[in-house]
Every structure is written in structure tokens, then in C-alpha cells.
Design an enzyme around this catalytic site. Structure first.
Site, short mmCIF file in Angstrom:
data_model
loop_
_atom_site.label_atom_id
_atom_site.label_comp_id
_atom_site.label_asym_id
_atom_site.label_seq_id
_atom_site.Cartn_x
_atom_site.Cartn_y
_atom_site.Cartn_z
CE LYS A 104 -75.47 -22.16 86.07
NZ LYS A 104 -76.23 -21.55 85.19
CE1 TYR A 166 -90.83 -13.11 89.09
CE2 TYR A 166 -90.35 -12.00 91.53
CZ TYR A 166 -90.93 -12.10 89.96
OH TYR A 166 -91.59 -10.71 89.43
N PRO A 168 -85.96 -14.66 87.19
CG PRO A 168 -87.49 -15.21 85.30
CD PRO A 168 -87.48 -14.55 86.64
CB SER A 169 -80.96 -15.92 84.14
OG SER A 169 -81.24 -17.19 83.72
CE1 TYR A 171 -88.60 -11.65 83.92
CE2 TYR A 171 -86.85 -10.85 82.29
CZ TYR A 171 -87.56 -10.99 83.55
OH TYR A 171 -86.80 -10.14 84.49
CG HIS A 174 -85.98 -21.94 83.04
ND1 HIS A 174 -86.36 -20.54 82.70
CD2 HIS A 174 -84.61 -21.65 83.89
CE1 HIS A 174 -85.56 -19.64 83.47
NE2 HIS A 174 -84.52 -20.21 84.10
CB VAL A 175 -87.89 -26.59 86.47
CG1 VAL A 175 -87.73 -27.24 87.85
CG2 VAL A 175 -89.29 -26.15 86.27
CG HIS A 176 -82.61 -23.66 87.72
ND1 HIS A 176 -81.34 -23.44 87.06
CD2 HIS A 176 -83.64 -23.03 87.42
CE1 HIS A 176 -81.76 -22.05 86.67
NE2 HIS A 176 -82.97 -21.78 86.78
#
Length: 234
Positions: A104, A166, A168-169, A171, A174-176
């Protein structure tokens, strides 16, 4: 530029930017599954309050019954794809991760910075699987991720929003990492869990996310919502 109206200090104008400033970024998903298509359609959304027991009895069986492909994640971890996009890597199999830009983000300005840290360790599906045993991994992502972003993009930790989704898109843990001033998709309170808070909660209680009530939104036609309805939970 053409003027539509002028009234005292207010003016309305129409203009067309030059081609070099009129860039359009497009993400292509091919072949797109029905889930991909539904993700981008407008639908009503509903809040779910999921207890630890609901997760075991409804959500986890649903996840295990679905064929959610995360091969693209393994391709990144195995350097079969997107290797040239990696910003930082810790190759430790248990506590390491790969940091790279999210699709994105067009990477042209730091004001809307958006990166993803993908855990090297497999088998951690979501927040629900995290225990105190995963604290070294989470602390590594927090510390080394913020250091890498400071070195590469000049943004400090207090200028970043660092969180997990949660549900998540996909499974795989991962961390944004997003610029704090950027209103990125998925930062609403019913979905985003700050990594600082996740670490502190697990320090207090190793089973915190196994047992606590988690609230999140589901779209009208999502199969998981149907499972909760069938169980009489919404």
C-alpha cells in the site's frame, strides 16, 4: 486552470495536474479468490466479542477448515520473491524477522510510510497464539524494526504506530509499522493492538491473549460471522 466561482476571499477552481504529477498506483491480484473480491466490496460490518472459549470452539476450527494460502509469505522468507525489497533482516529462525514495505506504500514519501515485519518462525497464526515465550521475538521486532526505520527513513520510534491486527488478513505472525500521522487502513481500535501493549500484557500474564475477550469487526458475508451466528454468539 478554470475558475468556477469567486466570492470575496473564497474561490473554486478546476485544474488538471501535469502527467508527471498524475501518477496512479495499482495493485493487481491475479488470480483473485472470492475472498479477495469481497474484501473490496462495500458491506455492513458487525462487532464480535470473542472469548478464549469462542476462539477454541468457533474461530480456530473455522481457520483450520479453510484453505488460506500463505505461500507468498514463505516465498518472502525463503528469498524466492521480493528479496530486493527487504529493508532489514534478522535471520534467527525463532526470534528473527524480515522487514519490507507494504504494497500500500509507494515509497515516495515518509509521511505515509508503511512497512511489515514478518516473523521467521512459522506456526504463529495470530495474537491468540502469543505467550511469554514469544517475548524475545516481539522485543526484537520492536527494537530492531524501529532502529532500521530510523537508519533508512529518519523516523524515530515515537513517530511510528507499531501494531498487530486481530483478526489478521493472513495467518502468519506479522507486525505493521506506519508513520504516526498516516491514517492507514486497519488502525481502528477494534482491530489494531499496539505492540508496546502486547508486550506488556504478556509480561504480566503469559496466557493473556489465550484467555481474554477480543473484540473485532466482521463483514456481512464473511463465513466466520456465519459460524458465530450458528453458534448463537451474535
Amino acid at each position: 486552470m478554470t475558475r468556477q466561482l469567486k466570492n470575496d476571499i473564497y474561490g473554486v477552481y478546476h485544474l488538471s495536474p501535469p502527467a508527471e504529477l498524475n501518477d496512479i498506483k495499482t495493485t493487481v491480484i491475479r488470480p483473485a479468490t472470492e475472498k479477495h473480491i469481497k474484501k473490496y466490496l462495500h458491506q455492513e460490518v458487525y462487532l464480535i466479542q470473542e472469548s478464549g472459549e469462542d476462539y477454541k470452539n468457533i474461530t480456530l476450527p473455522f481457520i483450520e477448515s479453510q484453505s488460506f494460502s500463505i505461500q507468498w509469505v514463505y516465498n518472502i522468507l525463503e528469498k524466492k520473491a521480493e528479496a530486493d525489497r527487504i529493508v532489514y533482516e534478522n535471520s534467527d529462525p525463532d526470534n528473527g524477522f524480515i522487514l519490507l514495505p507494504d504494497f500500500k506504500w509507494n515509497q515516495k514519501q515518509v509521511e505515509d510510510l508503511y512497512l511489515i515485519a514478518i516473523s521467521q518462525k512459522k506456526g504463529i497464526k495470530s495474537l491468540r497464539d502469543l505467550t511469554a515465550d514469544h517475548l524475545p521475538l516481539l522485543r526484537n521486532i520492536l527494537k530492531e524494526g524501529t532502529e532500521a526505520i530510523l537508519k533508512r527513513y529518519g523516523l524515530r520510534g515515537n513517530q511510528l504506530r507499531i501494531y498487530l491486527h486481530y483478526q489478521p488478513s493472513y495467518y502468519h505472525l506479522h507486525v505493521h509499522f506506519t508513520a504516526l500521522g498516516h491514517d492507514a487502513p486497519g488502525i481502528t481500535v477494534e482491530r489494531a493492538h499496539l505492540l508496546y501493549d502486547v508486550i506488556q500484557n504478556l509480561e504480566m500474564d503469559s496466557r493473556y491473549y489465550e484467555t481474554r475477550m477480543l473484540t473485532y469487526a466482521l463483514r456481512e458475508d464473511e463465513a466466520l460471522l456465519k459460524s458465530f451466528k450458528e453458534a448463537g454468539k451474535c
